[in-house]
Design a protein around this motif. Structure first.
Motif, PDB file in Angstrom:
ATOM      1  N   ASN A  83      21.546  68.405  13.658  1.00 59.71           N
ATOM      2  CA  ASN A  83      22.315  68.328  14.928  1.00 59.71           C
ATOM      3  C   ASN A  83      22.434  66.761  15.364  1.00 59.71           C
ATOM      4  O   ASN A  83      21.430  66.420  16.121  1.00 59.71           O
ATOM      5  N   PRO A  84      23.317  65.950  14.911  1.00 56.61           N
ATOM      6  CA  PRO A  84      23.211  64.696  15.285  1.00 56.61           C
ATOM      7  C   PRO A  84      23.165  64.271  16.950  1.00 56.61           C
ATOM      8  O   PRO A  84      22.398  63.268  17.253  1.00 56.61           O
ATOM      9  N   LYS A  85      23.565  65.409  17.516  1.00 57.75           N
ATOM     10  CA  LYS A  85      23.372  65.104  19.063  1.00 57.75           C
ATOM     11  C   LYS A  85      21.917  65.460  19.415  1.00 57.75           C
ATOM     12  O   LYS A  85      21.443  64.532  20.424  1.00 57.75           O
ATOM     13  N   ARG A 111      24.891  57.273   9.187  1.00 56.41           N
ATOM     14  CA  ARG A 111      25.326  58.409   9.197  1.00 56.41           C
ATOM     15  C   ARG A 111      25.148  59.198  10.565  1.00 56.41           C
ATOM     16  O   ARG A 111      26.101  59.885  10.853  1.00 56.41           O
ATOM     17  N   ILE A 112      23.894  59.186  11.239  1.00 59.25           N
ATOM     18  CA  ILE A 112      23.742  59.980  12.249  1.00 59.25           C
ATOM     19  C   ILE A 112      24.894  59.383  13.156  1.00 59.25           C
ATOM     20  O   ILE A 112      25.257  59.902  14.080  1.00 59.25           O
ATOM     21  N   GLU A 113      24.890  57.962  13.664  1.00 56.77           N
ATOM     22  CA  GLU A 113      25.763  57.363  14.437  1.00 56.77           C
ATOM     23  C   GLU A 113      27.386  57.623  14.210  1.00 56.77           C
ATOM     24  O   GLU A 113      28.082  57.893  15.219  1.00 56.77           O
ATOM     25  N   LYS A 114      27.597  57.751  12.951  1.00 55.73           N
ATOM     26  CA  LYS A 114      28.935  58.242  12.622  1.00 55.73           C
ATOM     27  C   LYS A 114      29.128  59.637  12.835  1.00 55.73           C
ATOM     28  O   LYS A 114      30.323  59.797  13.384  1.00 55.73           O
ATOM     29  N   ASN A 115      28.243  60.341  12.876  1.00 54.39           N
ATOM     30  CA  ASN A 115      28.604  61.681  13.364  1.00 54.39           C
ATOM     31  C   ASN A 115      27.879  62.327  14.420  1.00 54.39           C
ATOM     32  O   ASN A 115      27.588  63.450  14.792  1.00 54.39           O
ATOM     33  N   ALA A 116      27.710  61.442  15.645  1.00 61.41           N
ATOM     34  CA  ALA A 116      27.057  61.584  16.701  1.00 61.41           C
ATOM     35  C   ALA A 116      27.805  62.519  17.658  1.00 61.41           C
ATOM     36  O   ALA A 116      27.272  63.038  18.539  1.00 61.41           O
ATOM     37  N   ARG A 118      29.377  65.060  16.759  1.00 63.71           N
ATOM     38  CA  ARG A 118      29.382  66.530  16.070  1.00 63.71           C
ATOM     39  C   ARG A 118      27.994  67.268  16.222  1.00 63.71           C
ATOM     40  O   ARG A 118      26.921  66.670  16.664  1.00 63.71           O
ATOM     41  N   GLU A 119      28.027  68.433  15.710  1.00 61.24           N
ATOM     42  CA  GLU A 119      26.625  69.144  15.877  1.00 61.24           C
ATOM     43  C   GLU A 119      26.093  69.572  14.730  1.00 61.24           C
ATOM     44  O   GLU A 119      25.240  70.497  14.571  1.00 61.24           O
ATOM     45  N   PHE A 120      26.795  69.224  13.453  1.00 60.04           N
ATOM     46  CA  PHE A 120      26.493  69.355  11.893  1.00 60.04           C
ATOM     47  C   PHE A 120      26.716  68.363  11.294  1.00 60.04           C
ATOM     48  O   PHE A 120      27.630  67.528  11.031  1.00 60.04           O
ATOM     49  N   MET A 121      25.432  68.043  10.392  1.00 60.69           N
ATOM     50  CA  MET A 121      25.806  67.180   9.314  1.00 60.69           C
ATOM     51  C   MET A 121      24.684  67.384   8.093  1.00 60.69           C
ATOM     52  O   MET A 121      23.460  68.130   8.435  1.00 60.69           O
ATOM     53  N   TYR A 122      25.022  67.399   7.144  1.00 58.23           N
ATOM     54  CA  TYR A 122      23.857  67.666   5.833  1.00 58.23           C
ATOM     55  C   TYR A 122      22.975  66.486   5.792  1.00 58.23           C
ATOM     56  O   TYR A 122      23.270  65.179   5.811  1.00 58.23           O
TER      57      TYR A 122
END
Length: 575
Positions: A83-85, A111-116, A118-122
């Motif tokens: 969960n990036p948040k 990648r984490i900052e790009k999906n900041a 969102r609540e899901f990333m692989y």
């Protein structure tokens, strides 16, 4: 002095007190109502905030060979996601996480900052349980795991073209995996758990629905024969420095495909540097002109008309035969040849004269009956049916070229099927990629049984008699029959290439009680020759020898047995 409470406005006080009592009673009544009479509402609201339903992955069905040897299995793996948040609150541990996952720290941070938002990333998929757990044990905020399965192929490149592969989500993408995807795919289950507001697991409540694994699939191939064919085909390509090759083996009686290999091939367990050309199942996808390998069917057509007998002869003259502006040539002069000798010498002139005598339609009918130009019924993804031309009016050139294998196109599987039909007393049994166990498939009689047996005897002579073009296909201990073929390749702009060929050999063993039909196709041999009898026939001989032994087929061509009684008497006398 004693002080007593005084109320300056008793009426106002009574009203306020009454309102407070009513409010307390209302709240108390509401609480009692919700907890006693309307409990389900509270339970639903609580569950909506804490209870979660987690899917239980269902593994894909196992693919095996006819003896139960695994060709494709699903192994449990862990997929890590984040969960990036939540990860953003523990930025100091990003580097540690990257090192644990063997990732570049800068790339992971981006990648984490790009999906900041969102609540899901692989983070990583398909990790071994041990490696995935080692990352979870670090207790990094926002990192979670999910159970999945990963497909593994024990036979690797040996069965890659036939079995195919799945994608990372275990969906069939090639071969049998794609063709039988619905059969192999399992149905996920569901587990009920309670989680806190941060997604942490508090309690595993119950299994709501059990996962249903995919169904098992037993293929018709024999993995022992598959390895044998793979090895011999690879060695032939190396010896003759050929571009590619295919080899197919078919059970004459049941129509089951016992082996199917192609080169070049690939490793389905590691497709990072995959060459797309290596993925083609050439035995089913590549079509080619079969050349002289179809002459036995032209002979069968001639015998079927009654105008020709096995001892009938054709004068090939000087080995040249002119039709209009075309000249048909034989490699060697044959003179006067009977039907067996025509196959032994592979005479284009003789077979053309026979075809012109009986007409194109009988030849076309036999070729159509054995499966040329028709769907094999295997339902293999990308399979081609080739082309068996049918002209409104057959010219002499079209009739002659059809009889010696030009002007039509087939696949290696179709050619193997055709020889299986010939070996099965002329009965066409449908091909199968699935193990039929003890089922006896029905077939259609497309060639007279006696004619089929006569042609098989001719093919035996091609291999065993002096002067036959298939002598390198001999199998010690067995009578086998077959026919070689050499065909120029078609040029991309039309016509034929100058010096590129396909070398072929198709045959059956044993002749008296046929069990296996096999076809070898070598594409563009560039060293040591290119004739089918030189390049492809030895591969057929080695593969057929190994196959008949592995299948416990009794030898039918052994030397005369030594009289052990006489030997013993002689030894006794000497003693």
């Amino acid at each position: 002095m004693k002080f007593l409470p005084s109320v300056e406005h008793p009426i106002r006080f009574s009203i306020i007190l009454g309102l407070l009592l009513i409010l307390v009673a209302t709240i108390a009544g509401r609480i009692i109502y919700l907890h006693v009479f309307h409990h389900e509402f509270l339970a639903k609201q609580g569950d909506a905030r804490a209870v979660r339903h987690i899917p239980i992955p269902a593994h894909r069905g196992v693919i095996t060979d006819r003896h139960g040897e695994p060709l494709a299995v699903s192994t449990p793996v862990l997929t890590l996601w984040a969960n990036p948040k939540e990860l953003a609150t523990d930025k100091a541990r990003w580097t540690e996480l990257a090192q644990a996952l063997q990732l570049n720290p800068t790339d992971l941070a981006q990648r984490i900052e790009k999906n900041a938002g969102r609540e899901f990333m692989y983070l990583a998929r398909g990790l071994t349980p041990e490696r995935g757990q080692s990352v979870l044990d670090r207790k990094i905020t926002g990192v979670y795991a999910e159970e999945e399965f990963r497909r593994f192929y024990p036979a690797g490149e040996v069965a890659a073209h036939l079995v195919g592969f799945t994608d990372i989500d275990e969906r069939g993408r090639e071969g049998i995996e794609l063709a039988f995807d619905q059969w192999l795919t399992g149905v996920p289950g569901q587990r009920q758990v309670i989680k806190d507001r941060r997604g942490g697991l508090i309690r595993d409540v119950q299994v709501k629905e059990n996962a249903k694994p995919g169904k098992q699939l037993a293929l018709s191939i024999d993995l022992r024969l598959q390895y044998l064919a793979h090895r011999e085909l690879r060695n032939a390509l190396l010896e003759f420095e050929a571009k590619a090759g295919s080899l197919v083996m078919v059970d004459v009686r049941s129509g089951e495909i016992l082996a199917m290999v192609n080169h070049p091939t690939y490793n389905p367990n590691n497709r990072r540097n995959l060459n797309m050309q290596a993925m083609r199942n050439r035995a089913m996808v590549d079509v080619f002109e079969p050349g002289s390998t179809v002459k036995p069917f032209s002979i069968a057509a001639a015998l079927g008309t009654g105008r020709w007998q096995p001892e009938s002869r054709v004068d090939t003259g000087n080995g040249h035969f002119r039709i209009g502006r075309y000249t048909i040539r034989d490699v060697s002069r044959g003179g006067l040849l009977n039907l067996t000798e025509i196959l032994m010498k592979s005479s284009n002139v003789a077979i053309s004269k026979i075809a012109l005598d009986i007409g194109a339609l009988p030849v076309h009918k036999v070729m159509q009956g054995v499966g040329f130009g028709a769907d094999t019924g295997l339902s293999f993804p990308g399979e081609r049916v080739g082309n068996l031309p049918m002209h409104r009016k057959w010219g002499e050139a079209e009739t002659a070229t059809l009889a010696y294998g030009y002007g039509l196109s087939v696949t290696a599987v179709q050619l193997a099927h055709a020889y299986a039909v010939l070996a099965n007393d002329g009965r066409n049994v449908p091909l199968s990629l699935l193990h039929l166990a003890n089922k006896k498939p029905e077939g259609e009689q497309v060639i007279d049984p006696q004619i089929a047996r006569n042609v098989m005897k001719m093919l035996q002579a091609v291999v065993e008699e002096q002067g036959g073009g298939g002598s390198r296909a001999r199998v010690p201990g067995y009578h086998v029959g077959g026919k070689s073929g050499t065909a120029k390749k078609l040029a991309s702009g039309g016509g034929y290439t100058k010096d590129t060929y396909r070398s072929m050999f198709a045959g059956v063993g044993p002749v008296e009680n046929p069990r296996v039909a096999a076809v070898v196709v070598i594409d563009e041999p560039s060293k040591g020759g290119y004739y089918g009898g030189l390049v492809a026939a030895p591969v057929f001989g080695r593969v057929m020898a190994g196959a008949l032994r592995m299948l416990n087929v009794r030898p039918d061509n052994l030397p005369a047995e030594v009289d052990t009684t006489a030997v013993g008497a002689v030894r006794g006398g000497r003693g």
